[in-house]
Design a protein around this motif. Structure first.
Motif, PDB file in Angstrom:
ATOM      1  N   GLY A   1       0.831  -1.202   0.000  1.00 25.77           N
ATOM      2  CA  GLY A   1       0.000   0.000   0.000  1.00 25.77           C
ATOM      3  C   GLY A   1       0.864   1.251   0.000  1.00 25.77           C
ATOM      4  N   LEU A   2       1.943   1.221   0.788  1.00 29.19           N
ATOM      5  CA  LEU A   2       2.805   2.400   0.845  1.00 29.19           C
ATOM      6  C   LEU A   2       3.568   2.597  -0.456  1.00 29.19           C
ATOM      7  N   ALA A   3       3.914   1.510  -1.141  1.00 26.44           N
ATOM      8  CA  ALA A   3       4.548   1.650  -2.460  1.00 26.44           C
ATOM      9  C   ALA A   3       3.565   2.306  -3.431  1.00 26.44           C
TER      10      ALA A   3
ATOM     11  N   LEU B   1      -4.577   9.998  10.305  1.00 26.40           N
ATOM     12  CA  LEU B   1      -4.112   9.295   9.113  1.00 26.40           C
ATOM     13  C   LEU B   1      -3.385   8.016   9.521  1.00 26.40           C
ATOM     14  N   TYR B   2      -3.420   7.015   8.646  1.00 30.31           N
ATOM     15  CA  TYR B   2      -2.616   5.813   8.862  1.00 30.31           C
ATOM     16  C   TYR B   2      -1.166   6.234   9.143  1.00 30.31           C
ATOM     17  N   GLY B   3      -0.563   5.684  10.190  1.00 32.11           N
ATOM     18  CA  GLY B   3       0.769   6.109  10.644  1.00 32.11           C
ATOM     19  C   GLY B   3       1.824   6.044   9.550  1.00 32.11           C
ATOM     20  N   GLY B   4       1.800   5.000   8.757  1.00 35.93           N
ATOM     21  CA  GLY B   4       2.800   4.842   7.688  1.00 35.93           C
ATOM     22  C   GLY B   4       2.634   5.885   6.599  1.00 35.93           C
ATOM     23  N   SER B   5       1.401   6.319   6.375  1.00 39.16           N
ATOM     24  CA  SER B   5       1.156   7.361   5.373  1.00 39.16           C
ATOM     25  C   SER B   5       1.723   8.688   5.869  1.00 39.16           C
ATOM     26  N   TYR B   6       1.498   8.950   7.158  1.00 38.94           N
ATOM     27  CA  TYR B   6       2.050  10.160   7.790  1.00 38.94           C
ATOM     28  C   TYR B   6       3.580  10.163   7.680  1.00 38.94           C
TER      29      TYR B   6
ATOM     30  N   ILE C   1      -7.351  11.853   1.394  1.00 33.46           N
ATOM     31  CA  ILE C   1      -8.527  11.586   2.228  1.00 33.46           C
ATOM     32  C   ILE C   1      -8.515  10.136   2.703  1.00 33.46           C
ATOM     33  N   GLU C   2      -8.794   9.949   3.982  1.00 38.28           N
ATOM     34  CA  GLU C   2      -9.036   8.603   4.504  1.00 38.28           C
ATOM     35  C   GLU C   2     -10.417   8.628   5.134  1.00 38.28           C
ATOM     36  N   THR C   3     -11.245   7.674   4.821  1.00 36.52           N
ATOM     37  CA  THR C   3     -12.549   7.570   5.491  1.00 36.52           C
ATOM     38  C   THR C   3     -13.107   6.162   5.335  1.00 36.52           C
TER      39      THR C   3
ATOM     40  N   THR D   1     -11.540   6.862   9.079  1.00 36.40           N
ATOM     41  CA  THR D   1     -10.134   7.052   9.407  1.00 36.40           C
ATOM     42  C   THR D   1      -9.659   5.998  10.402  1.00 36.40           C
ATOM     43  N   ASN D   2      -8.353   5.906  10.461  1.00 34.95           N
ATOM     44  CA  ASN D   2      -7.678   4.895  11.249  1.00 34.95           C
ATOM     45  C   ASN D   2      -6.895   5.580  12.354  1.00 34.95           C
ATOM     46  N   PRO D   3      -7.147   5.305  13.601  1.00 39.49           N
ATOM     47  CA  PRO D   3      -8.088   4.323  14.146  1.00 39.49           C
ATOM     48  C   PRO D   3      -9.360   4.948  14.723  1.00 39.49           C
TER      49      PRO D   3
ATOM     50  N   VAL E   1      -8.477   9.091  -2.409  1.00 42.44           N
ATOM     51  CA  VAL E   1      -9.147   8.483  -1.257  1.00 42.44           C
ATOM     52  C   VAL E   1      -8.491   7.141  -0.963  1.00 42.44           C
ATOM     53  N   ASP E   2      -7.949   7.024   0.238  1.00 40.46           N
ATOM     54  CA  ASP E   2      -7.441   5.735   0.712  1.00 40.46           C
ATOM     55  C   ASP E   2      -8.664   4.943   1.179  1.00 40.46           C
ATOM     56  N   ASN E   3      -9.037   3.944   0.377  1.00 46.55           N
ATOM     57  CA  ASN E   3     -10.292   3.210   0.621  1.00 46.55           C
ATOM     58  C   ASN E   3     -10.054   1.876   1.330  1.00 46.55           C
ATOM     59  N   THR E   4      -8.886   1.757   1.957  1.00 49.23           N
ATOM     60  CA  THR E   4      -8.488   0.498   2.590  1.00 49.23           C
ATOM     61  C   THR E   4      -9.496   0.031   3.638  1.00 49.23           C
ATOM     62  N   PHE E   5      -9.953   0.964   4.495  1.00 45.00           N
ATOM     63  CA  PHE E   5     -10.817   0.585   5.615  1.00 45.00           C
ATOM     64  C   PHE E   5     -12.208   0.160   5.165  1.00 45.00           C
ATOM     65  N   ALA E   6     -12.706   0.805   4.121  1.00 49.80           N
ATOM     66  CA  ALA E   6     -14.085   0.528   3.713  1.00 49.80           C
ATOM     67  C   ALA E   6     -14.131  -0.660   2.754  1.00 49.80           C
TER      68      ALA E   6
ATOM     69  N   ALA F   1      -3.971  -3.452  -0.369  1.00 53.21           N
ATOM     70  CA  ALA F   1      -4.648  -4.720  -0.694  1.00 53.21           C
ATOM     71  C   ALA F   1      -4.299  -5.805   0.317  1.00 53.21           C
ATOM     72  N   THR F   2      -3.312  -5.492   1.159  1.00 55.88           N
ATOM     73  CA  THR F   2      -2.926  -6.344   2.288  1.00 55.88           C
ATOM     74  C   THR F   2      -4.136  -6.614   3.201  1.00 55.88           C
ATOM     75  N   LYS F   3      -5.084  -5.685   3.220  1.00 54.96           N
ATOM     76  CA  LYS F   3      -6.168  -5.720   4.191  1.00 54.96           C
ATOM     77  C   LYS F   3      -7.389  -6.442   3.601  1.00 54.96           C
ATOM     78  N   TYR F   4      -8.505  -5.742   3.389  1.00 52.59           N
ATOM     79  CA  TYR F   4      -9.734  -6.444   2.988  1.00 52.59           C
ATOM     80  C   TYR F   4      -9.644  -7.114   1.607  1.00 52.59           C
TER      81      TYR F   4
ATOM     82  N   VAL G   1      -0.684 -11.778   2.440  1.00 46.34           N
ATOM     83  CA  VAL G   1      -0.014 -11.095   1.341  1.00 46.34           C
ATOM     84  C   VAL G   1       0.060  -9.592   1.635  1.00 46.34           C
ATOM     85  N   VAL G   2       1.123  -8.954   1.154  1.00 48.85           N
ATOM     86  CA  VAL G   2       1.271  -7.503   1.252  1.00 48.85           C
ATOM     87  C   VAL G   2       1.202  -6.940  -0.160  1.00 48.85           C
ATOM     88  N   MET G   3       0.281  -6.004  -0.386  1.00 48.87           N
ATOM     89  CA  MET G   3       0.157  -5.434  -1.731  1.00 48.87           C
ATOM     90  C   MET G   3      -0.584  -4.099  -1.696  1.00 48.87           C
ATOM     91  N   GLY G   4      -0.369  -3.292  -2.700  1.00 50.26           N
ATOM     92  CA  GLY G   4      -1.085  -2.024  -2.818  1.00 50.26           C
ATOM     93  C   GLY G   4      -1.680  -1.876  -4.194  1.00 50.26           C
TER      94      GLY G   4
HETATM   95  C1  LIG Z   1      -2.060  -0.732   5.964  1.00 52.83           C
HETATM   96  C2  LIG Z   1      -2.494   0.575   5.437  1.00 52.83           C
HETATM   97  C3  LIG Z   1      -1.696   1.280   4.511  1.00 52.83           C
HETATM   98  C4  LIG Z   1      -0.346   0.773   4.068  1.00 52.83           C
HETATM   99  O1  LIG Z   1      -0.414  -0.401   3.328  1.00 52.83           O
HETATM  100  P1  LIG Z   1       0.744  -1.526   3.306  1.00 52.83           P
HETATM  101  O2  LIG Z   1       0.180  -2.562   2.421  1.00 52.83           O
HETATM  102  O3  LIG Z   1       0.950  -1.979   4.714  1.00 52.83           O
HETATM  103  O4  LIG Z   1       1.962  -0.858   2.748  1.00 52.83           O
HETATM  104  C5  LIG Z   1      -2.196   2.465   4.019  1.00 52.83           C
HETATM  105  N1  LIG Z   1      -3.385   2.966   4.425  1.00 52.83           N
HETATM  106  C6  LIG Z   1      -4.158   2.330   5.316  1.00 52.83           C
HETATM  107  C7  LIG Z   1      -5.458   2.929   5.720  1.00 52.83           C
HETATM  108  C8  LIG Z   1      -3.741   1.119   5.854  1.00 52.83           C
HETATM  109  O5  LIG Z   1      -4.515   0.495   6.756  1.00 52.83           O
END
Ligand SMILES: *Cc1c(COP(=O)(O)O)cnc(C)c1O
Length: 393
Positions: free
Chosen positions: A80-82, A103-108, A146-148, A150-152, A175-180, A199-202, A209-212
């Motif tokens: 996701g960060l890549a 914001l997601y810590g890694g994004s910050y 935008i994140e919505t 938001t985490n956490p 829009v970072d749509n990871t959470f939804a 894509a690591t998440k939902y 797997v780790v992916m973006g």
């Molecule tokens: C995990 C996460 C990321 C980063 O994704 P990675 O696949 O871990 O690099 C970015 N945004 C949100 C909201 C996340 O939960």
């Protein structure tokens, strides 16, 4: 068989952008585990030359991602960060990103510690009030991040209102749509320029797997991102692409069940004396409940709460005593996870800044999985009870 354009969401998850393997008829997309492709004569090939540039398993996933987010182009990255890193490379030194202050810590970290020194400025603002976002736009602002939810803190921002503002000002909205996940909301249909996923998440959904990924409609921007995908080279391998493709086939079922389970878990937390605040957009007294209802199909599987005894020790007692809720970073898998943002995912954010957005020392974040909800409920109730008896000792 490939999905028809007007097919509904579950059908898109299973068929979108996909067709049986042209060579063998294999119904599932094969894992093309190769780094290079034979050419008939120099420059004459079947569309693939070298696997950083392209791989058929990746192509299938990219087309599937475009289908489920209702976009024209899907582009995958190795995390996701890549994906975020490549999106930020659309900017020039001197440009500014306005990002959500929760914001997601890694994004910050990527914005401040990596892109900051290269002259990309970022400011972190409260995006819950669209008027505030409009006020904060400067002449250098080129991107709205935008994140919505938001985490956490599970804040909700109004995607449609913010993308309208960004359009007025000629700013790219991401829009970072990871959470939804696209099952719950499809930001491109609400005016966003770019949707980003971990894509690591939902999407992967099985914590294996780790992916973006990035999905968008604008062809010119898509060309730049495909160029960067190859030129900077943060590509996922074919096996990982296969796993995410397989994950997406059950995305709608998994997220639906996670939403149902989360609703029950919230009821349990509401009735527990140790719990102080519950953060979950499905609660009617959540300050942006109406917006969540407007832009999301359901309220998601993520729930955060903090304790009346607001200490790391109290939170630790709860987290040490769960059985099914595994203490781990990440979210969005079939199994339930429990986490402590202040010391885990958000440790890179200064404490003052954490507290200012409500991220207290005892805040606990749940990623509710798809287990039988009775087992999850008794697990959490047991852990909270164990925390009381320890604090009494
Ligand atoms: C995990 C996460 C990321 C980063 O994704 P990675 O696949 O871990 O690099 C970015 N945004 C949100 C909201 C996340 O939960």
């Amino acid at each position: 068989m490939s999905a028809k354009k007007d097919a509904n969401f579950a059908t898109q998850c299973i068929h979108g952008g996909l067709s049986p393997d042209p060579q063998t008829g294999a119904v599932m997309t094969p894992i093309y585990q190769t780094s290079t492709y034979a050419q008939e004569e120099p420059g004459k090939h079947k569309g693939y030359e070298y696997a950083r540039t392209g791989n058929p398993t990746r192509t299938a996933l990219q087309d599937n991602l475009a289908a489920i987010e209702k976009g024209k182009f899907g582009i995958c990255f190795s995390s996701g960060l890549a994906a975020m890193d490549n999106v930020l490379r659309l900017l020039q030194p001197g440009d500014e990103v306005l990002a959500s202050d929760d914001l997601y810590g890694g994004s910050y970290r990527l914005l401040t510690a990596v892109f900051g020194p290269f002259g990309i400025k970022s400011r972190f603002i409260d995006m819950r009030d669209p008027a505030n976002v409009e006020r904060e736009i400067s002449k250098d602002t080129k991107m709205l991040w935008i994140e919505t939810p938001t985490n956490p803190m599970l804040n909700i921002v109004d995607i449609e209102a913010l993308t309208a503002i960004s359009k007025d000002h000629g700013i790219i909205s991401v829009v970072d749509n990871t959470f939804a996940s696209p099952y719950l909301q499809q930001p491109l249909t609400l005016g966003a320029d770019i949707v980003l996923h971990s894509a690591t998440k939902y999407l992967g959904g099985h914590s294996d797997v780790v992916m973006g990924a990035v999905i968008l409609n604008d062809e010119e921007t898509a060309k730049k991102l495909y160029y960067l995908q190859n030129a900077a080279g943060a590509v996922p391998g074919p096996q990982d692409c296969f796993l995410v493709l397989r994950g997406i086939k059950t995305l709608h079922l998994r997220v639906q069940r996670a939403c149902e389970n989360a609703r029950q878990i919230v009821k349990v937390l509401q009735n527990n004396d140790l719990v102080a605040n519950i953060y979950y957009p499905g609660l009617e007294d959540h300050p942006r409940h109406e917006i969540a209802k407007k832009q999301m199909r359901d309220f998601g599987g993520m729930v955060s709460f903090d304790l009346k005894e607001d200490t790391l020790e109290a939170a630790t007692q709860v987290m040490k005593n769960t059985h099914y809720f595994t203490l781990a970073e990440s979210l969005g898998g079939v199994e339930s996870l429990i986490g402590h943002p202040a010391s885990m995912t958000h440790a890179s954010i200064p404490r003052e800044q954490r507290l200012s957005v409500g991220l207290t020392d005892s805040l606990i974040r749940l990623s509710v999985g798809v287990e039988d909800v009775e087992d999850l409920v008794s697990d959490l109730e047991g852990a909270l009870a164990a925390a009381v008896s320890t604090s009494v000792d």
